[in-house]
Design a protein around this motif. Structure first.
Motif, PDB file in Angstrom:
ATOM      1  N   LYS A 142      30.730 -28.500  -4.579  1.00  0.00           N
ATOM      2  CA  LYS A 142      29.607 -27.466  -3.794  1.00  0.00           C
ATOM      3  C   LYS A 142      28.308 -28.041  -3.845  1.00  0.00           C
ATOM      4  O   LYS A 142      27.826 -28.182  -2.862  1.00  0.00           O
ATOM      5  N   LEU A 143      27.821 -28.724  -5.053  1.00  0.00           N
ATOM      6  CA  LEU A 143      26.846 -29.451  -4.971  1.00  0.00           C
ATOM      7  C   LEU A 143      26.738 -30.623  -3.856  1.00  0.00           C
ATOM      8  O   LEU A 143      25.814 -30.867  -3.304  1.00  0.00           O
ATOM      9  N   THR A 144      27.905 -31.291  -3.652  1.00  0.00           N
ATOM     10  CA  THR A 144      28.089 -32.234  -2.769  1.00  0.00           C
ATOM     11  C   THR A 144      28.030 -31.883  -1.322  1.00  0.00           C
ATOM     12  O   THR A 144      27.149 -32.310  -0.453  1.00  0.00           O
ATOM     13  N   GLU A 145      28.561 -30.688  -1.430  1.00  0.00           N
ATOM     14  CA  GLU A 145      28.610 -30.070   0.073  1.00  0.00           C
ATOM     15  C   GLU A 145      27.112 -29.628   0.397  1.00  0.00           C
ATOM     16  O   GLU A 145      26.552 -29.850   1.628  1.00  0.00           O
ATOM     17  N   LEU A 146      26.380 -29.162  -0.576  1.00  0.00           N
ATOM     18  CA  LEU A 146      25.137 -28.654  -0.305  1.00  0.00           C
ATOM     19  C   LEU A 146      24.154 -29.836   0.042  1.00  0.00           C
ATOM     20  O   LEU A 146      23.212 -29.706   0.922  1.00  0.00           O
ATOM     21  N   SER A 147      24.421 -30.936  -0.736  1.00  0.00           N
ATOM     22  CA  SER A 147      23.528 -32.307  -0.556  1.00  0.00           C
ATOM     23  C   SER A 147      23.793 -32.766   0.849  1.00  0.00           C
ATOM     24  O   SER A 147      22.979 -33.108   1.493  1.00  0.00           O
ATOM     25  N   VAL A 148      25.074 -32.596   1.318  1.00  0.00           N
ATOM     26  CA  VAL A 148      25.292 -33.169   2.532  1.00  0.00           C
ATOM     27  C   VAL A 148      24.754 -32.387   3.822  1.00  0.00           C
ATOM     28  O   VAL A 148      24.023 -33.030   4.761  1.00  0.00           O
ATOM     29  N   GLN A 149      24.576 -30.954   3.613  1.00  0.00           N
ATOM     30  CA  GLN A 149      24.107 -30.358   4.493  1.00  0.00           C
ATOM     31  C   GLN A 149      22.596 -30.530   4.431  1.00  0.00           C
ATOM     32  O   GLN A 149      22.014 -30.392   5.690  1.00  0.00           O
ATOM     33  N   ASP A 150      21.993 -30.708   3.421  1.00  0.00           N
ATOM     34  CA  ASP A 150      20.602 -30.855   3.047  1.00  0.00           C
ATOM     35  C   ASP A 150      20.176 -32.276   3.918  1.00  0.00           C
ATOM     36  O   ASP A 150      18.959 -32.381   4.683  1.00  0.00           O
ATOM     37  N   GLU A 151      21.047 -33.106   3.652  1.00  0.00           N
ATOM     38  CA  GLU A 151      20.787 -34.365   4.429  1.00  0.00           C
ATOM     39  C   GLU A 151      20.971 -34.293   6.032  1.00  0.00           C
ATOM     40  O   GLU A 151      19.934 -34.995   6.608  1.00  0.00           O
TER      41      GLU A 151
END
Length: 88
Positions: free
Chosen positions: A68-77
């Motif tokens: 989930k954190l990886t997914e959120l990080s990708v979305q933020d990028e």
């Protein structure tokens, strides 16, 4: 920063984070499953099953949170990239 140095730093940080997770898991599962005053030198069947389930749940949750954190990080990028492209 030198790419090799950055990679080494990232590897050291990952080891440190995994050690921290292991220590937290050990402490939490021990508190939950093993009584504070030992009656026997070996774990009872109930304690062993409790520890097994606790560790499995802890690791499953850790994996889900990581995804989930990886997914959120990708979305933020992506949002940052779009914002930078819009202003540039």
């Amino acid at each position: 920063m030198d790419p090799m140095k950055a990679q080494q730093l990232a590897a050291e940080l990952e080891v440190e984070m995994m050690a921290d997770m292991y220590n937290r898991m050990t402490s939490a599962c021990h508190r939950k499953c093993v009584p504070p005053h030992y009656k026997e030198s070996e774990l009872s069947k109930g304690e062993a099953v409790c520890l097994d389930r606790c560790v499995a749940k802890y690791l499953d949750l850790h994996e889900r949170l990581g995804r989930k954190l990886t997914e959120l990080s990708v979305q933020d990028e992506e949002v940052m990239r779009k914002a930078a492209a819009g202003t540039g």
